[in-house]
Write an enzyme that holds these catalytic residues in place. Structure first.
Site: not given
Ligand code: DGL
Length: 282
Positions: A190, A188, A14-15, A156, A76
């Site tokens: 997150h 997402c 993931d990011s 984050e 992600c």
């Molecule tokens: N957690 C990610 C997603 O599901 C990445 C979000 C990001 O880095 O903008 O899209």
């Protein structure tokens, strides 16, 4: 094809910390080794171009292949939306599971009034992949999309500002509520970290759908064995491993060791020899 017996060692990326919501669910499966990569050097993915997202996802997958993973979970949505078909073509022998297709199928089974909201990153919304998948399954649905670019950076940062998070959520969710949706996709990985705050705004009438349990079910269908086995989890972050370690500890409830990974200087010859090897097998 992908043999059920072989899946023991799994790679996820993931990011940042979003993919930890997925990792947590996978810990109940009969897997022994987990390698998690947080591409913090390139976060947030949602603000990057499709080409950049493809490039980040490809380099991470190449690295994970050198770590001899049996399967890859793209934890992600942004990367699943923009890189999954490419990665599946590039690594045909690797089982690769993304966040979107099964989750959209599940969503179509949840909605009663056929009105669905999607909150996701800017890049995911620009791709319209969630919406396209929903409409492929059921063209009669009414689907409303909202890009939420403020959320990932707010999650984050080391100091969570709850007021800013709440304001951003109000801004993004009120237009969806006005559309009388009965189901809301957290598009997402997150966003499940804000599930309580989201629930507070949308109330009990709107069902939240996230992908982590669905991914665990999908991957679980490929695994056999005893889920009680000891788990080894290796964490890498491409920037600020100590910041990631702090946040991961809060999310996972245990201290974790995180190694810095530089994908640019990572031994390229190792990557290439691995890829050549898989080509010769093919
Ligand atoms: N957690 C990610 C997603 O599901 C990445 C979000 C990001 O880095 O903008 O899209």
């Amino acid at each position: 094809m992908h043999s059920a017996k072989k899946i023991k060692r799994i790679g996820l990326f993931d990011s940042g910390v979003g993919g930890l919501t997925v990792l947590k669910e996978l810990l109940d499966l009969p897997l022994t080794d987990f390698i998690y990569i947080a591409d913090s050097a390139n976060a947030p993915y949602g603000q990057k171009t499709p080409e950049q997202i493809l490039q980040f996802s490809t380099s991470i997958t190449q690295f994970l292949v050198t770590q001899k993973i049996d399967a890859l979970v793209i934890a992600c949505h942004t990367s699943s939306a923009l890189a999954l078909p490419h990665l599946q073509k590039m690594f045909p022998e690797l089982l690769i599971i993304g966040t979107i297709i099964q989750t959209m199928l599940h969503t179509t089974q949840q909605t009663k009034n056929g009105r669905i909201g999607i909150m996701a990153t800017q890049a995911s919304i620009n791709s319209h992949l969630h919406k396209k998948e929903l409409l492929t399954i059921n063209p009669e649905l009414d689907v409303f999309e909202v890009a939420c670019p403020k959320l990932v950076p707010l999650i984050e940062t080391s100091e969570k500002d709850m007021q800013q998070i709440e304001d951003a959520l109000q801004e993004y969710l009120l237009p969806l509520i006005a559309q009388k949706i009965d189901t809301l996709i957290l598009g997402c990985t997150h966003y499940p970290l804000l599930a309580q705050e989201i629930k507070k705004i949308v109330g009990d009438e709107i069902t939240l759908v996230a992908s982590e349990k669905i991914i665990a079910q999908t991957l679980g269908a490929h695994c056999i064995g005893n889920s009680e086995q000891q788990k080894n989890i290796t964490f890498y972050a491409t920037d600020a491993p100590e910041v990631f370690a702090q946040k991961a500890q809060l999310i996972l409830g245990a201290a974790v060791a995180v190694t810095h990974l530089d994908l640019n200087t990572y031994s390229h010859s190792e990557v290439e020899s691995q890829l050549n090897l898989s080509n010769t097998i093919l």
